[in-house]
Write a protein that holds these residues in place. Sequence first.
Motif, mmCIF file in Angstrom:
data_model
loop_
_atom_site.group_PDB
_atom_site.id
_atom_site.type_symbol
_atom_site.label_atom_id
_atom_site.label_comp_id
_atom_site.label_asym_id
_atom_site.label_seq_id
_atom_site.Cartn_x
_atom_site.Cartn_y
_atom_site.Cartn_z
ATOM 1 N N PRO A 58 -21.681 46.792 -24.201
ATOM 2 C CA PRO A 58 -21.212 45.694 -25.054
ATOM 3 C C PRO A 58 -19.826 46.000 -25.597
ATOM 4 O O PRO A 58 -19.491 47.162 -25.874
ATOM 5 C CB PRO A 58 -22.251 45.666 -26.185
ATOM 6 C CG PRO A 58 -22.767 47.066 -26.257
ATOM 7 C CD PRO A 58 -22.727 47.605 -24.852
ATOM 8 N N ASP A 59 -18.994 44.983 -25.725
ATOM 9 C CA ASP A 59 -17.651 45.205 -26.261
ATOM 10 C C ASP A 59 -17.707 45.320 -27.788
ATOM 11 O O ASP A 59 -18.795 45.381 -28.380
ATOM 12 C CB ASP A 59 -16.690 44.110 -25.804
ATOM 13 C CG ASP A 59 -17.093 42.709 -26.272
ATOM 14 O OD1 ASP A 59 -17.873 42.610 -27.244
ATOM 15 O OD2 ASP A 59 -16.631 41.726 -25.682
ATOM 16 N N GLU A 61 -17.341 43.279 -29.989
ATOM 17 C CA GLU A 61 -17.988 42.131 -30.632
ATOM 18 C C GLU A 61 -19.448 41.992 -30.237
ATOM 19 O O GLU A 61 -20.114 41.021 -30.600
ATOM 20 C CB GLU A 61 -17.218 40.845 -30.299
ATOM 21 C CG GLU A 61 -15.782 40.848 -30.831
ATOM 22 C CD GLU A 61 -15.029 39.571 -30.503
ATOM 23 O OE1 GLU A 61 -15.614 38.712 -29.787
ATOM 24 O OE2 GLU A 61 -13.884 39.422 -30.952
ATOM 25 N N ASN A 63 -20.646 41.602 -27.131
ATOM 26 C CA ASN A 63 -20.864 40.739 -25.970
ATOM 27 C C ASN A 63 -20.803 41.538 -24.669
ATOM 28 O O ASN A 63 -20.082 42.541 -24.569
ATOM 29 C CB ASN A 63 -19.814 39.625 -25.927
ATOM 30 C CG ASN A 63 -19.946 38.676 -27.098
ATOM 31 O OD1 ASN A 63 -21.051 38.295 -27.481
ATOM 32 N ND2 ASN A 63 -18.820 38.298 -27.697
ATOM 33 N N ALA A 68 -22.840 34.855 -21.681
ATOM 34 C CA ALA A 68 -22.537 33.994 -22.821
ATOM 35 C C ALA A 68 -22.702 34.787 -24.117
ATOM 36 O O ALA A 68 -23.376 35.821 -24.141
ATOM 37 C CB ALA A 68 -23.462 32.781 -22.810
ATOM 38 N N ASP A 69 -22.076 34.326 -25.171
ATOM 39 C CA ASP A 69 -22.176 35.014 -26.462
ATOM 40 C C ASP A 69 -23.631 35.202 -26.857
ATOM 41 O O ASP A 69 -24.417 34.250 -26.855
ATOM 42 C CB ASP A 69 -21.453 34.214 -27.545
ATOM 43 C CG ASP A 69 -19.946 34.224 -27.358
ATOM 44 O OD1 ASP A 69 -19.468 35.023 -26.532
ATOM 45 O OD2 ASP A 69 -19.257 33.426 -28.028
ATOM 46 N N GLY A 70 -23.982 36.427 -27.182
ATOM 47 C CA GLY A 70 -25.343 36.722 -27.613
ATOM 48 C C GLY A 70 -26.324 36.952 -26.489
ATOM 49 O O GLY A 70 -27.457 37.371 -26.735
ATOM 50 N N THR A 122 -12.282 43.763 -26.715
ATOM 51 C CA THR A 122 -13.234 42.854 -26.073
ATOM 52 C C THR A 122 -13.064 42.974 -24.575
ATOM 53 O O THR A 122 -12.080 43.530 -24.085
ATOM 54 C CB THR A 122 -12.986 41.386 -26.492
ATOM 55 O OG1 THR A 122 -11.718 40.954 -25.938
ATOM 56 C CG2 THR A 122 -12.960 41.235 -28.004
ATOM 57 N N TRP A 123 -14.033 42.455 -23.830
ATOM 58 C CA TRP A 123 -13.929 42.516 -22.375
ATOM 59 C C TRP A 123 -12.715 41.747 -21.876
ATOM 60 O O TRP A 123 -12.038 42.167 -20.942
ATOM 61 C CB TRP A 123 -15.199 41.971 -21.725
ATOM 62 C CG TRP A 123 -16.276 43.009 -21.620
ATOM 63 C CD1 TRP A 123 -17.449 43.067 -22.306
ATOM 64 C CD2 TRP A 123 -16.252 44.171 -20.769
ATOM 65 N NE1 TRP A 123 -18.157 44.191 -21.937
ATOM 66 C CE2 TRP A 123 -17.451 44.878 -21.003
ATOM 67 C CE3 TRP A 123 -15.336 44.673 -19.857
ATOM 68 C CZ2 TRP A 123 -17.762 46.064 -20.336
ATOM 69 C CZ3 TRP A 123 -15.630 45.853 -19.189
ATOM 70 C CH2 TRP A 123 -16.826 46.535 -19.431
ATOM 71 N N ASP A 124 -12.423 40.601 -22.502
ATOM 72 C CA ASP A 124 -11.243 39.829 -22.103
ATOM 73 C C ASP A 124 -9.965 40.642 -22.308
ATOM 74 O O ASP A 124 -9.074 40.666 -21.446
ATOM 75 C CB ASP A 124 -11.157 38.533 -22.922
ATOM 76 C CG ASP A 124 -12.196 37.513 -22.505
ATOM 77 O OD1 ASP A 124 -13.174 37.900 -21.837
ATOM 78 O OD2 ASP A 124 -12.036 36.335 -22.858
ATOM 79 N N GLN A 280 -11.918 35.989 -16.674
ATOM 80 C CA GLN A 280 -12.277 36.508 -17.987
ATOM 81 C C GLN A 280 -11.307 37.622 -18.391
ATOM 82 O O GLN A 280 -11.620 38.801 -18.330
ATOM 83 C CB GLN A 280 -13.721 37.039 -17.981
ATOM 84 C CG GLN A 280 -14.216 37.416 -19.367
ATOM 85 C CD GLN A 280 -15.686 37.823 -19.384
ATOM 86 O OE1 GLN A 280 -16.432 37.515 -18.457
ATOM 87 N NE2 GLN A 280 -16.096 38.514 -20.434
#
Length: 493
Positions: A58-59, A61, A63, A68-70, A122-124, A280
Amino acid sequence: MDNDVDEKAAPARGWLDGFFKISERGSSTGREVRGGVVTFLTMAYIVVLNPLILGFVPDSEGNFLGAADGAGPNLPAIAAGTALVAGVLCILMGAAANFPLALAAGLGLNAFVAFSIATKSTWDDAMGLVVLEGIVILVLVLTGFRTAVFRAVPQQLKVAISVGIGLFIALIGFVDAGFVTRIPDASQTTVPVQLGAGGTLSGWPVLVFAFGLLLLIALWVRKVRGAILIGIVVTTIVAVLVEAVLDLGPASENAGGWVLSVPDFGGSLVGVPDFATLGQFSLFGAFSSLEGGAIAALLLVFSLMLADFFDTMGTMTAIGAEAGLNDEEGSPANAQRILVVDSIAAMAGGAGGVSSNTSYIESASGVGEGARTGLAAIVTGVLFLAATFFTPVVEAIPSEAAVPALVLVGFLMMQQVTGISWDDVEIAIPAFLTIVLMPFTYSITAGIGGGFLAFVLIKVVVGKVREVHPLMWIVAALFVVYFTINPITSWLT
């Protein structure tokens, strides 16, 4: 195996032959197809392994990549994206550079992106840094700097790089088969690695690997055409039968199970691919999300760049040497085009959300099967594209069936060691460090860096500074930074 290009090139037989120079390089369409298939089989594991490395982290945040988020890990999307990007790049390498070199998500690089970047941003943002790294490398290639550095490296060090990579991929083969295992906590033991589990071979998968290796050796010494491909197919069939009878499962659930993938063709064989990872990335997001800001982001880009920069140089040299495609200076044909495609691969991997793509030393298995042109790379690419729909089939080929080819190719590359003047310590010591550090550190870049630094140091000590090419000084300085990057980063952040 016939590794040598015919002295008198045969006339081209049709457009395909002429475009790829198949006859000119002493090959045939059949050899190229077989070589492309074998290369795919020996590196298809990345379609399974890349999701396992990227998918469960998980990043900052919370994710997961491609989810998808969560939502939980989305391994199918990462697998499909991995296969798609690899397929496109292999085809580009074959068509643009006419070189039997395949590309896919880089092992080691993906772990660095996951654990050193994504967990802090984050992954992005992490994938955005990968794209930036690719842009920087492409600029260095187009300005001629990357090629100039490559030509500044002494020929015997290039030979050492090939030999070291041979030992490295042989070790990869033994480890991926479970024949050699890492000891989890080296502080409690006298050795860092061991034979099998606990110092002895155990489990049916290891025996399947041993069977495959012995079969491949037997076929090879008998000079059976298509020996590597036959060995992989037969060993895979044996693995499927063993799993059907004993129901071993993965090593994560059973100590005597299969290391990377279970040879089971049950269930659905075809599915619509999920390309959720494509696009992404955030190009400059990490410059604000990372602790340390722009400086930390630039250092991470620099670390990625160095790993990509020299891994590919070593890989293409080794493949070119094994295929007999290098010139007198040890440079492969169309080196500039190869490096351009490899630079694009880094950008494509980040834009595809599957980490930096790079050239694969496993391509040597296809060369060992007779591949000499870009047609083999295109065949590999087409199979990767097909794998986006047939992921279950790819997963059913266990590493134990594919990696015997890597061990054999390691032997073939080791034969180049006679090209090093071992009685000349000024080149022998750097060559030695280059060769041994690759398998011992599990890093091509570390081996090249150790050898380069030793070469420059020795020339200074013996008073032969003028024999060091100016670019070698620059590269040596960069490697000093590379080896000390962690303390520098820690100090700045």
